[in-house]
Design an enzyme around this catalytic site. Structure first.
Site, mmCIF file in Angstrom:
data_model
loop_
_atom_site.group_PDB
_atom_site.id
_atom_site.type_symbol
_atom_site.label_atom_id
_atom_site.label_comp_id
_atom_site.label_asym_id
_atom_site.label_seq_id
_atom_site.Cartn_x
_atom_site.Cartn_y
_atom_site.Cartn_z
ATOM 1 C CB ALA A 257 -0.788 0.004 1.170
ATOM 2 C CB ALA A 258 4.049 2.421 1.486
ATOM 3 N N GLY A 261 -1.767 6.176 -1.569
ATOM 4 C CA GLY A 261 -2.591 6.872 -2.082
ATOM 5 C C GLY A 261 -3.995 6.091 -2.535
ATOM 6 C CG ASP A 280 5.208 -0.604 2.650
ATOM 7 O OD1 ASP A 280 4.920 -0.673 1.474
ATOM 8 O OD2 ASP A 280 6.198 -0.671 3.364
ATOM 9 C CG ASP A 325 0.390 -0.972 -7.328
ATOM 10 O OD1 ASP A 325 0.116 -0.800 -8.446
ATOM 11 O OD2 ASP A 325 0.763 0.098 -6.828
ATOM 12 C CB CYS A 377 3.705 2.253 -11.918
ATOM 13 S SG CYS A 377 4.868 1.768 -10.870
#
Length: 428
Positions: A257-258, A261, A280, A325, A377
């Site tokens: 998560a860190a 956002g 995290d 993510d 990303c």
């Protein structure tokens, strides 16, 4: 305090320590407590020189008698700063670009090179940049867009020549500052008005409750930020949370998560109901999530230390939604973190097994019928489609909810980003 000296110091730190430009820049500007005009020039020089390093060195080499690698690093940094101003900044007089670079070497222990710097930059000021057209596409694009040939070849292989060219073109220049409106406290229109009072122009973004800011400077210095009315979030991340199809009352696990956002946006979409469990690996990063949640008045979020690569049996089948993510190569963010482009791509080889492992663990936390979003990303099929295909092949209890989605800067106005929506079948 001299802007070019500050930029010079930051660029040398990035080069020497292989540090992220945004982190070094933010730390330096915070320490200096600088004004907007000052920080604007420093930021332009740091990002501009970093992202165009290959192009600048190619151009400079035509005016040097010795190989550019033989120059002392401080001299090379001063030359890069000078030629970047000459060729890529319209408002800097050529005389200032040359003279200030000469001052840099004189005041940083390299006075012996002042004549060289003066001579090279005066010649460079009179000559146009000409890009190679050798017929070797990877090499030609490498120089034009300041990307190593290996990365250019990678983009061509994965996405074809046309998209590769546009990905690289999009990697240069200023990046829009996008923020997510904190709907627990305000509305888009109210925030636009509040920002206007602080001298910031805000317009509605491509997704609901997103705004694009201009003239914001360091956003954390704005009253609207301190009051918890928004958090910074690229549109790609907003798309990622939107893909979760959250409904009030649900439980979401954000396993990597860190700095938080996506968890913050999810909590707002849940209207502060249900639960957001944000994990995290590092305690100091968990603290960042907690601090952000407090600033935004989010009360349905719990941040914990957790290693996503290790299964946690206490979390089995507790979530309606899981956000995975994963750590990645970041090749979709080179417009925002330009130094990533210079990394040796071999480091990616160690990522795909980790990503698959995290995805496998995360999938066990999902209830029947629940939805898991896997995202990165990066623009790299090995970390994206290949990891998800491998997972689906070995986990028949899951299915694709719809086609994989790859966001690209030139098509979507976002960072390069990958989103896969995987659903656990009922009865599994």
């Amino acid at each position: 305090m001299n802007e070019r000296q500050t930029a010079f110091r930051i660029l040398n730190k990035i080069e020497r320590n292989h540090a992220y430009s945004n982190l070094v820049l933010d730390a330096e500007l915070k320490d200096a407590a600088v004004t907007k005009p000052f920080s604007g020039l420093v930021t332009a020089l740091v990002y501009g020189v970093t992202e165009r390093k290959i192009t600048l060195d190619f151009f400079l080499s035509s005016f040097l008698k010795q190989p550019i690698k033989k120059l002392r690093s401080e001299v090379l940094t001063a030359l890069r700063i000078g030629v970047y101003q000459l060729k890529f900044m319209d408002k800097i007089p050529p005389s200032a670009a040359v003279n200030e670079s000469v001052k840099l070497v004189k005041s940083n222990g390299c006075a012996y090179a002042s004549g060289l710097v003066n001579s090279v930059l005066r010649k460079a000021s009179q000559a146009p940049i000409s890009y190679p057209n050798t017929g070797n596409l990877a090499y030609d694009l490498s120089v034009r867009y300041s990307c190593p040939e290996s990365l250019v070849a990678h983009y061509i292989q994965d996405y074809g020549e046309e998209d590769a060219n546009e990905i690289l073109r999009s990697s240069l220049g200023a990046v829009p500052l996008v923020v997510r409106v904190n709907t627990l406290k305000t509305t888009s229109q109210a925030l636009i008005s509040a920002l206007q009072e602080e001298g910031v122009t805000a317009t509605e973004g491509a997704l609901p409750n997103t705004l694009v800011l201009e003239n914001a400077g360091a956003p954390e210095k704005l009253s609207a930020y301190r009051d918890g009315l928004f958090h910074v979030q690229d549109l790609a991340s907003a798309h990622c949370v939107h893909a979760l199809e959250l409904k009030p009352g649900q439980t979401l696990l954000d396993v990597c998560a860190a700095p938080g956002g996506k968890s913050f946006t999810a909590a707002q979409e849940l209207e502060n109901t249900g639960r957001v469990l944000s994990f995290d690996l590092y305690p100091h990063r968990v603290k960042l999530i907690e601090e952000g949640a407090r600033r935004l008045s989010i009360t349905n979020l719990t941040a914990k230390v957790g290693d996503a690569s290790q299964a946690d049996n206490s979390l089995i089948a507790i979530a309606d939604r899981v956000l995975c993510d994963v750590p990645c190569s970041g090749l979709g963010t080179i417009r925002r973190k330009p130094e990533i482009r210079y990394k040796d791509l071999s480091f990616i080889d160690n990522l795909t097994d980790l990503q698959y492992n995290i995805l496998t663990n995360a999938s066990s936390y999902l209830r029947d019928g629940g939805l898991l979003v896997y995202s990165t990303c990066t623009l790299n099929r090995a970390e994206n489609e290949a990891v998800c295909d491998r997972f689906l092949k070995s986990h028949p209890e899951f299915e694709k909810k719809d086609d994989y989605k790859t966001l690209m800067p030139h098509k979507d106005g976002t960072d390069g980003f990958f989103i896969a929506r995987l659903r656990r079948k009922h009865g599994n």
